[in-house]
Design a protein around this motif. Structure first.
Motif, PDB file in Angstrom:
ATOM      1  N   GLN A 147       4.037   6.075  22.418  1.00  0.00           N
ATOM      2  CA  GLN A 147       3.387   6.933  23.409  1.00  0.00           C
ATOM      3  C   GLN A 147       3.300   8.389  22.963  1.00  0.00           C
ATOM      4  OE1 GLN A 147       5.874   5.501  26.670  1.00  0.00           O
ATOM      5  NE2 GLN A 147       4.050   4.966  27.823  1.00  0.00           N
ATOM      6  N   THR A 148       4.300   8.859  22.231  1.00  0.00           N
ATOM      7  CA  THR A 148       4.265  10.268  21.823  1.00  0.00           C
ATOM      8  C   THR A 148       3.475  10.486  20.550  1.00  0.00           C
ATOM      9  OG1 THR A 148       6.272  10.019  20.524  1.00  0.00           O
ATOM     10  CG2 THR A 148       6.534  10.795  22.792  1.00  0.00           C
ATOM     11  N   GLY A 149       3.093   9.427  19.861  1.00  0.00           N
ATOM     12  CA  GLY A 149       2.386   9.603  18.600  1.00  0.00           C
ATOM     13  C   GLY A 149       3.334   9.677  17.415  1.00  0.00           C
ATOM     14  N   PHE A 150       4.637   9.549  17.670  1.00  0.00           N
ATOM     15  CA  PHE A 150       5.605   9.618  16.572  1.00  0.00           C
ATOM     16  C   PHE A 150       5.368   8.473  15.579  1.00  0.00           C
ATOM     17  CE2 PHE A 150       9.755   9.564  14.488  1.00  0.00           C
ATOM     18  CZ  PHE A 150      10.013  10.920  14.359  1.00  0.00           C
ATOM     19  N   ASN A 188       2.518   7.239  14.793  1.00  0.00           N
ATOM     20  CA  ASN A 188       1.414   7.662  13.941  1.00  0.00           C
ATOM     21  C   ASN A 188       1.916   8.560  12.821  1.00  0.00           C
ATOM     22  OD1 ASN A 188      -0.717   6.339  15.039  1.00  0.00           O
ATOM     23  ND2 ASN A 188      -1.261   7.977  16.454  1.00  0.00           N
TER      24      ASN A 188
END
Lengths: 259, 331, 256
Positions: A88-91, A93
């Motif tokens: 959800q936080t893009g971590f 990615n």
């Protein structure tokens, strides 16, 4: 495993353990709740050991195995919500833009689960021993209890990872918690299967793999060396773990649709 | 770490379930060492484009090469050449700044000594040495963005992708980040691909700007050229006596079409360009009209956006958001 | 008084509407009691074979009373979660600004809890009857059990509301839940008080929840015991937690 992969797993495992330990609100319950429930059930159901045919005369000996199962349930939700938050936080990615192997992410997360499960299992067992439990399988059995407890937590942690990768939502994982809880209760957790009177409940408990996981640990405490119970317990733990890890790997590949 | 290839895209497109084309055939050429500003409202397809160029999302049509490598077939090489700071707060709130750098350097396969050296240098460069051992959850928005940038630079990439790097930052933090990005391009020759919904950011930072709307590139060029294309400045006059507003308006309209201005004043786009200003003053004088205020407005990128899309950039994103990624969850 | 009623009804309408149109809110509070009922009444029925277990209405009724009162308590706690969520989203602040009589807000949330529990209790009762529960008590005794449940429900929601308004975050959820959980489970859940031994017997003897359970079980069996004590405990809890909740409201007000 190659050396770089091992290094990546090490670093991701370290992070997994760190972040878990830094959320005491998530960790403390996984240590305390199973013990509270144990105390409450042993207090309330102590007399159940007097039911004719009950396999031991101490309900505590009987009930201790369930704490490991509950610890495993916490492993599911902790591993799941952590991974979901990364999505959800893009971590995730960020990680996937590094040369990290996708296997390292999963193994790192699960290695973190193992470290925590080891602490949990040791705690539950120590409390049990202090309260007077004397495992029939002796010293070797004690180590085997911890080992099976960790193996079960690992399998359940992999289920959590799979759910996180599949749904990408921490809320979804939390919402599934009650469902898992029900799954745990519909087993031989409170009474041996042959003493469950209501027939459909006994049937559910008989087909519920959780029964055999519990009975595997329980046999080491109250019976000694029961080859069948151990084979079922270890076999199912390894089987569930293998299927869950495979499913999580596939889900991860879908999630990291990087080219 | 000079890059020799930059970024090329041809007909790049991404269609999501339900047939939504978030990016609808984009052609791009970004030269090595250039700062390219990708300007558009929320939901225009900026992030989806960045995700495709950074190999995080396979395109459904078209091709793209980044640093000379194909984003579909040579993903690993592309990732080795690029750094990316994507979305807001793609950080773990429970880890410290230093721990983030340690993890990132380790995943890039650096040895222990190099990890330490590189980590310290980057912390120093983004001004986070003091805060390095604090958990990220205690960082301000600007600090998070600076850590984000440091993490993107860990492996000395030749191309840097920044997806809305200053959204939500205060002016001071924004300026600090602009300075660092400009320095990277100028001193180290890093190619920068930057998305933004702020006109000012594109104007200040970018060598060239591409304007994206509804997944299509509607204009491209240097900020100066784009503004020149719209060309003509506008003039705004506020009469000294409010009752003369209509008279002022009638006079001004001889020189161009009205454009929105302040409530008390009148504004028109000058057909004759900047040179017409003297005529405007003479005409107002001839009519005996007195002014409290007269100002010439040079065209802005917002004027460009308005001219190309028929809408103003501010508020243009209030439509359906078709971006690929969910909004980041606040930490 | 009129504005108090208006505020209470407005808050109640919205809470009930939310709960009944959003399965994610309603289902857990509906399913949890059913699950406990199944696990306990179904899984543990052989416990009634323990020598000395002499409850006339049988093990299903024995566990029904526990689940009935437990669902009342947890229905209140779940409504406390909703209050905390309202504070997190800022909606509660809007309520505080809009309501002329703010105590009406607390009353409104209590009404929400009652309506929600009414649904849960009906389902649990129907399921228990379908499962073949024996009911030996007369209508007056059963009505007394329902009233006892209502009082537990109100006491629990006031407790949870007091916590929610003091902390104003959903993270206080465990703080609302755990004490209620412990109070209920440190009572004679699986066997009558007389069959408990050792430390749990000592705790259960002084645990107010024990009176509620023993009285409830007596009412269903048509052999009332400790009814006066149970009602005294229930009324005392409602009074105590009313003060607790109103002070919580003060704390929320002064926090702005």
């Amino acid at each position: 495993m190659t050396r770089p992969l091992l290094l990546q797993v090490g670093h991701l495992a370290r992070r997994s353990v760190l972040r878990t330990l830094r959320q005491p609100l998530n960790v403390v319950p996984s240590f305390v709740f199973p013990l509270i429930l144990l105390a409450v059930n042993v207090g309330g159901l102590d007399t159940a050991a007097r039911i004719p045919g009950f396999p031991t005369d101490s309900y505590l000996d009987f009930a201790l195995a369930f704490t490991f199962m509950q610890g495993a349930l916490f492993a599911t939700t902790n591993a799941g919500t952590d991974l979901a938050r990364d999505i959800q936080t893009g971590f995730l990615n960020r990680l996937s833009l590094t040369p990290m192997r996708s296997a390292a992410l999963l193994l790192g997360q699960l290695a973190g689960v193992v470290v925590l499960a080891l602490i949990q299992a040791t705690l539950y067992l120590t409390v049990g021993l202090l309260a007077g439990v004397r495992p029939e399988s002796g010293v070797v059995g004690v180590f085997l209890i911890v080992f099976l407890g960790v193996l079960i937590a690992l399998a359940f942690g992999a289920i959590g990872a799979f759910l996180a990768l599949r749904t990408g939502s921490g809320e979804a994982i939390q919402a599934l918690f009650p469902l898992f809880f029900v799954f745990l209760f519909m087993s031989s957790m409170n009474l041996p299967r042959n003493l469950i009177e209501i027939e459909w409940f006994r049937t559910v408990a008989t087909i519920n793999p959780v029964s055999y996981l519990i009975e595997g640990i329980r046999s080491l405490i109250i019976t000694g060396w029961d080859a069948q119970a151990l084979a079922l317990g270890f076999g199912l733990a390894v089987g569930i773990g293998a299927v869950a890890v495979a499913a999580a790997s596939v889900a991860l590949r879908g999630r990291l649709a990087r080219s | 770490m000079q890059d020799e290839h930059g970024i090329q895209a041809e007909g790049l497109a991404r269609e999501f379930k339900g047939g939504i084309r978030a990016v609808d055939g984009i052609d791009l050429q970004v030269a090595p060492g250039e700062i390219y500003g990708f300007l558009g409202p929320n939901g225009a397809g900026k992030s989806t484009t960045v995700h495709m160029l950074t190999t995080l999302l396979p395109p459904t049509a078209g091709t793209a090469r980044v640093a000379g490598f194909d984003v579909v077939r040579e993903g690993a090489q592309v990732r080795a050449a690029i750094g990316a700071a994507l979305q807001e707060a793609a950080l773990d709130p429970l880890l410290t700044g230093r721990e983030h750098l340690r993890l990132q350097t380790a995943l890039h396969g650096m040895g222990k000594a190099e990890r330490k050296r590189r980590g310290e240098a980057l912390l120093e460069r983004v001004g986070l040495t003091q805060a390095a051992d604090r958990k990220v959850q205690t960082y301000s928005g600007g600090m998070k963005r600076r850590l984000d940038l440091a993490l993107a630079l860990v492996h000395e990439p030749s191309i840097l992708f920044l997806d809305e790097p200053t959204t939500g930052l205060d002016p001071q933090s924004r300026n600090a980040l602009w300075t660092e990005v400009a320095r990277l391009a100028r001193d180290e020759g890093v190619t920068v691909f930057l998305t933004t919904q702020y006109l000012e950011e594109a104007d200040v930072l970018a060598d060239r700007v591409g304007i994206i709307d509804h997944g299509r590139l509607v204009a491209e060029g240097t900020p100066a050229a784009l503004k020149a294309e719209i060309g003509r400045p506008s003039v705004e006059a506020i009469p000294a006596d409010p009752s003369e507003r209509d008279a002022v308006a009638r006079t001004l309209e001889r020189f161009g079409r009205p454009v929105p201005g302040s409530p008390k004043g009148v504004a028109v786009r000058l057909d004759g360009g900047e040179e017409a200003l003297a005529d405007v003053v003479r005409a107002l004088d001839a009519e005996g009209l007195h002014l409290a205020h007269l100002q010439l407005h040079a065209p802005t990128l917002d004027d460009v956006f308005l001219a190309k899309t028929g809408r103003s950039l501010e508020g243009a994103g209030d439509e359906l958001d078709t971006e690929a990624e969910p909004e980041p969850v606040p930490a | 008084m009129r504005s108090f009623v208006f505020v209470a009804l407005a808050v109640a309408w919205r809470g009930v509407h939310n709960a009944f149109t959003n399965p994610a809110i309603l289902l857990p509070s509906l399913l949890f009691p059913l699950f406990f009922f199944t696990a306990f009444a179904g899984g543990l029925s052989r416990v009634s074979d323990v020598p000395g277990f002499d409850y006339p209405a049988g093990y299903t009724a024995f566990q029904f009373v526990f689940v009935f009162l437990q669902s009342a308590a947890f229905g209140g706690v779940f409504t406390g979660f909703a209050i905390a969520r309202d504070f997190e989203s800022g909606f509660a602040r809007r309520l505080l600004l809009a309501a002329p009589r703010r105590t009406g807000i607390v009353a409104g949330y209590a009404l929400v809890a009652l309506v929600r529990w009414a649904a849960t209790a009906s389902v649990v009762t129907v399921v228990a009857l379908l499962a073949g529960m024996d009911v030996l008590g007369d209508p007056a005794e059963l009505a007394a059990l329902v009233v006892l449940g209502l009082l537990v429900n109100v006491a629990a929601v006031l407790w949870a509301a007091g916590v929610a308004m003091r902390f104003r975050t959903l993270q206080a959820g465990p703080l609302m839940q755990v004490p209620v959980f412990l109070t209920l489970f440190l009572a004679p859940v699986y066997v009558p008080l007389a069959l408990l031994d050792g430390w749990i017997h000592a705790i259960a003897t002084v645990n107010p929840a024990t009176f509620l359970l023993e009285a409830g079980r007596g009412l269903v069996a048509g052999e009332p015991v400790e009814v006066a004590a149970a009602f005294a405990v229930a009324f005392a809890a409602v009074a105590l937690f009313t003060v607790w909740a109103l002070r919580g409201l003060k704390s929320a007000e002064s926090a702005g």
